[in-house]
Design a protein around this motif. Sequence first.
Motif, PDB file in Angstrom:
ATOM      1  N   ALA A  13      92.871  68.271  78.023  1.00 52.30           N
ATOM      2  CA  ALA A  13      94.019  69.177  78.016  1.00 52.30           C
ATOM      3  C   ALA A  13      95.117  68.672  78.932  1.00 52.30           C
ATOM      4  O   ALA A  13      96.289  68.622  78.552  1.00 52.30           O
ATOM      5  CB  ALA A  13      93.585  70.572  78.453  1.00 52.30           C
ATOM      6  N   THR A  14      94.757  68.278  80.135  1.00 55.58           N
ATOM      7  CA  THR A  14      95.785  67.838  81.069  1.00 55.58           C
ATOM      8  C   THR A  14      96.347  66.492  80.676  1.00 55.58           C
ATOM      9  O   THR A  14      97.493  66.173  80.999  1.00 55.58           O
ATOM     10  CB  THR A  14      95.229  67.760  82.504  1.00 55.58           C
ATOM     11  N   THR A  15      95.589  65.691  79.958  1.00 57.37           N
ATOM     12  CA  THR A  15      96.124  64.421  79.478  1.00 57.37           C
ATOM     13  C   THR A  15      97.152  64.651  78.387  1.00 57.37           C
ATOM     14  O   THR A  15      98.236  64.083  78.402  1.00 57.37           O
ATOM     15  CB  THR A  15      94.987  63.535  78.924  1.00 57.37           C
ATOM     16  N   VAL A  16      96.810  65.512  77.416  1.00 58.28           N
ATOM     17  CA  VAL A  16      97.721  65.750  76.310  1.00 58.28           C
ATOM     18  C   VAL A  16      98.971  66.486  76.753  1.00 58.28           C
ATOM     19  O   VAL A  16     100.074  66.174  76.340  1.00 58.28           O
ATOM     20  CB  VAL A  16      97.006  66.548  75.199  1.00 58.28           C
ATOM     21  N   SER A  17      98.818  67.496  77.610  1.00 52.50           N
ATOM     22  CA  SER A  17      99.959  68.323  78.004  1.00 52.50           C
ATOM     23  C   SER A  17     100.456  67.992  79.396  1.00 52.50           C
ATOM     24  O   SER A  17     101.301  68.698  79.921  1.00 52.50           O
ATOM     25  CB  SER A  17      99.564  69.799  77.960  1.00 52.50           C
ATOM     26  N   ALA A  19     100.950  68.308  82.902  1.00 53.53           N
ATOM     27  CA  ALA A  19     100.653  69.266  83.968  1.00 53.53           C
ATOM     28  C   ALA A  19     100.595  70.709  83.499  1.00 53.53           C
ATOM     29  O   ALA A  19     100.629  71.619  84.308  1.00 53.53           O
ATOM     30  CB  ALA A  19     101.704  69.134  85.069  1.00 53.53           C
ATOM     31  N   LEU A  20     100.499  70.958  82.211  1.00 51.80           N
ATOM     32  CA  LEU A  20     100.591  72.328  81.698  1.00 51.80           C
ATOM     33  C   LEU A  20      99.565  73.269  82.292  1.00 51.80           C
ATOM     34  O   LEU A  20      99.862  74.407  82.624  1.00 51.80           O
ATOM     35  CB  LEU A  20     100.438  72.308  80.174  1.00 51.80           C
ATOM     36  N   LEU A  21      98.315  72.814  82.447  1.00 56.67           N
ATOM     37  CA  LEU A  21      97.261  73.708  82.893  1.00 56.67           C
ATOM     38  C   LEU A  21      96.999  73.649  84.392  1.00 56.67           C
ATOM     39  O   LEU A  21      96.071  74.275  84.880  1.00 56.67           O
ATOM     40  CB  LEU A  21      95.951  73.379  82.158  1.00 56.67           C
ATOM     41  N   VAL A  22      97.805  72.914  85.136  1.00 50.02           N
ATOM     42  CA  VAL A  22      97.539  72.765  86.557  1.00 50.02           C
ATOM     43  C   VAL A  22      97.500  74.113  87.256  1.00 50.02           C
ATOM     44  O   VAL A  22      96.669  74.378  88.111  1.00 50.02           O
ATOM     45  CB  VAL A  22      98.603  71.861  87.213  1.00 50.02           C
ATOM     46  N   THR A  81     106.840  69.934  89.240  1.00 51.39           N
ATOM     47  CA  THR A  81     105.723  69.010  89.010  1.00 51.39           C
ATOM     48  C   THR A  81     105.104  69.180  87.628  1.00 51.39           C
ATOM     49  O   THR A  81     104.319  68.338  87.193  1.00 51.39           O
ATOM     50  CB  THR A  81     104.632  69.211  90.077  1.00 51.39           C
ATOM     51  N   ASP A  82     105.423  70.272  86.936  1.00 53.80           N
ATOM     52  CA  ASP A  82     104.888  70.503  85.602  1.00 53.80           C
ATOM     53  C   ASP A  82     105.606  69.658  84.550  1.00 53.80           C
ATOM     54  O   ASP A  82     105.064  69.400  83.478  1.00 53.80           O
ATOM     55  CB  ASP A  82     105.034  71.971  85.196  1.00 53.80           C
ATOM     56  N   VAL A  83     106.834  69.285  84.840  1.00 56.79           N
ATOM     57  CA  VAL A  83     107.684  68.629  83.855  1.00 56.79           C
ATOM     58  C   VAL A  83     107.952  67.181  84.261  1.00 56.79           C
ATOM     59  O   VAL A  83     108.406  66.921  85.375  1.00 56.79           O
ATOM     60  CB  VAL A  83     109.024  69.380  83.697  1.00 56.79           C
ATOM     61  N   VAL A  84     107.660  66.257  83.374  1.00 59.64           N
ATOM     62  CA  VAL A  84     107.867  64.839  83.649  1.00 59.64           C
ATOM     63  C   VAL A  84     109.000  64.313  82.774  1.00 59.64           C
ATOM     64  O   VAL A  84     109.339  64.908  81.745  1.00 59.64           O
ATOM     65  CB  VAL A  84     106.585  64.030  83.377  1.00 59.64           C
ATOM     66  N   PRO A  85     109.609  63.210  83.145  1.00 60.51           N
ATOM     67  CA  PRO A  85     110.659  62.632  82.301  1.00 60.51           C
ATOM     68  C   PRO A  85     110.076  62.096  81.003  1.00 60.51           C
ATOM     69  O   PRO A  85     108.906  61.703  80.943  1.00 60.51           O
ATOM     70  CB  PRO A  85     111.228  61.506  83.178  1.00 60.51           C
ATOM     71  N   SER A  86     110.896  62.061  79.977  1.00 62.39           N
ATOM     72  CA  SER A  86     110.441  61.574  78.685  1.00 62.39           C
ATOM     73  C   SER A  86     109.916  60.146  78.769  1.00 62.39           C
ATOM     74  O   SER A  86     108.998  59.765  78.028  1.00 62.39           O
ATOM     75  CB  SER A  86     111.590  61.646  77.675  1.00 62.39           C
ATOM     76  N   SER A  87     110.470  59.355  79.666  1.00 60.06           N
ATOM     77  CA  SER A  87     110.052  57.956  79.803  1.00 60.06           C
ATOM     78  C   SER A  87     108.610  57.817  80.273  1.00 60.06           C
ATOM     79  O   SER A  87     108.010  56.747  80.135  1.00 60.06           O
ATOM     80  CB  SER A  87     110.978  57.228  80.783  1.00 60.06           C
ATOM     81  N   ALA A 102     106.783  66.864  72.443  1.00 58.96           N
ATOM     82  CA  ALA A 102     106.519  68.291  72.221  1.00 58.96           C
ATOM     83  C   ALA A 102     105.178  68.692  72.810  1.00 58.96           C
ATOM     84  O   ALA A 102     105.015  69.802  73.332  1.00 58.96           O
ATOM     85  CB  ALA A 102     106.576  68.609  70.735  1.00 58.96           C
ATOM     86  N   LEU A 103     104.192  67.801  72.736  1.00 56.19           N
ATOM     87  CA  LEU A 103     102.877  68.076  73.312  1.00 56.19           C
ATOM     88  C   LEU A 103     102.905  68.060  74.840  1.00 56.19           C
ATOM     89  O   LEU A 103     102.015  68.616  75.482  1.00 56.19           O
ATOM     90  CB  LEU A 103     101.864  67.028  72.835  1.00 56.19           C
ATOM     91  N   SER A 104     103.925  67.437  75.405  1.00 54.16           N
ATOM     92  CA  SER A 104     103.929  67.138  76.846  1.00 54.16           C
ATOM     93  C   SER A 104     104.956  67.918  77.643  1.00 54.16           C
ATOM     94  O   SER A 104     105.347  67.496  78.734  1.00 54.16           O
ATOM     95  CB  SER A 104     104.140  65.634  77.053  1.00 54.16           C
ATOM     96  N   PHE A 105     105.434  69.061  77.111  1.00 54.31           N
ATOM     97  CA  PHE A 105     106.360  69.910  77.877  1.00 54.31           C
ATOM     98  C   PHE A 105     107.721  69.241  78.054  1.00 54.31           C
ATOM     99  O   PHE A 105     108.402  69.428  79.059  1.00 54.31           O
ATOM    100  CB  PHE A 105     105.752  70.198  79.253  1.00 54.31           C
ATOM    101  N   ILE A 106     108.120  68.406  77.077  1.00 50.97           N
ATOM    102  CA  ILE A 106     109.369  67.659  77.150  1.00 50.97           C
ATOM    103  C   ILE A 106     110.234  68.020  75.950  1.00 50.97           C
ATOM    104  O   ILE A 106     109.747  68.071  74.817  1.00 50.97           O
ATOM    105  CB  ILE A 106     109.101  66.136  77.152  1.00 50.97           C
ATOM    106  N   ALA A 107     111.512  68.272  76.177  1.00 44.40           N
ATOM    107  CA  ALA A 107     112.431  68.557  75.083  1.00 44.40           C
ATOM    108  C   ALA A 107     112.631  67.296  74.252  1.00 44.40           C
ATOM    109  O   ALA A 107     112.898  66.219  74.784  1.00 44.40           O
ATOM    110  CB  ALA A 107     113.766  69.053  75.626  1.00 44.40           C
ATOM    111  N   THR A 108     112.495  67.437  72.946  1.00 44.74           N
ATOM    112  CA  THR A 108     112.617  66.301  72.039  1.00 44.74           C
ATOM    113  C   THR A 108     114.043  65.759  72.020  1.00 44.74           C
ATOM    114  O   THR A 108     115.009  66.507  72.092  1.00 44.74           O
ATOM    115  CB  THR A 108     112.215  66.732  70.612  1.00 44.74           C
ATOM    116  N   GLY A 109     114.166  64.439  71.896  1.00 46.63           N
ATOM    117  CA  GLY A 109     115.473  63.825  71.754  1.00 46.63           C
ATOM    118  C   GLY A 109     116.247  63.724  73.052  1.00 46.63           C
ATOM    119  O   GLY A 109     115.676  63.464  74.112  1.00 46.63           O
ATOM    120  N   ASN A 110     117.561  63.976  72.972  1.00 49.30           N
ATOM    121  CA  ASN A 110     118.445  63.820  74.127  1.00 49.30           C
ATOM    122  C   ASN A 110     119.248  65.092  74.373  1.00 49.30           C
ATOM    123  O   ASN A 110     120.457  65.151  74.104  1.00 49.30           O
ATOM    124  CB  ASN A 110     119.394  62.638  73.909  1.00 49.30           C
ATOM    125  N   PRO A 111     118.596  66.126  74.893  1.00 49.77           N
ATOM    126  CA  PRO A 111     119.314  67.386  75.143  1.00 49.77           C
ATOM    127  C   PRO A 111     120.276  67.265  76.318  1.00 49.77           C
ATOM    128  O   PRO A 111     120.062  66.472  77.236  1.00 49.77           O
ATOM    129  CB  PRO A 111     118.176  68.353  75.462  1.00 49.77           C
TER     130      PRO A 111
END
Length: 253
Positions: A13-17, A19-22, A81-87, A102-111
Amino acid sequence: MRATALRRTAVAATTVSLALLVTACGGGKEDSGDKGKDAPKASASASAAPDTKALSAAELEKLIVEQADVPGYQVQKAKPTDVVPSSAVTTDKPACKPLADALSFIATGNPGASVQRKAIAEPKKDTASSPEDIAGALGAPVTAVTLGSYDGNGAQNAFASLKTAGTECAGGFTLNGGGEKTKISKVAPEAVTAGEEAVAFTVTTDMDGEPFISKVVAFRKGNTLASFSVISLAGKVKEFPKAVVDAQAAKLA
């Protein structure tokens, strides 16, 4: 569920998402922080036009779901700490990158701006203290909600890339994030209606030969894209969070 199995699915879970479940299973309801009081009232009701400008983070804070919007859920503002850069998230197939985001708490594309929340399904109050009941409570679905706002047709392009990813990555791909490689074995479409256009997928991750099931939902309203990633420590999310999606759609109407 055995303790070893619970730990194994927690790793997945923590790998796919990331820091979502931290903090999902601990801590109380949090103040959503700066509400952007000095920002003008935001509106996401109109379809995006080529000259449309992205909303600011302060405006998006007024539009994302909060505690009062979703009964039966504990809604928390994401910590830095829950949100990481897309890179920080990559895939072995370029077309799958939007889905990995989308799986990783990151907005798709270039918002131009994005904001995040965590919506944690509240366990039943009469939950007993047996190992099975405790595992069930810890396995309550957790939904990562991300709103991104885009200049011009950026939201349409981001949605299109996510829809394409669901098709081109149906047979699976490898997600690299947090120093770990995760094998996504299957991406299957689901029916969903929200906003001006919407898409949903059931994502199956191969964890030591055992399937780990999560859900991804996204919809676009004007130049705002809302995405939802749903996981559980129990390893099997049976349905996407309709209450959370509907509440978010209502705030963007």
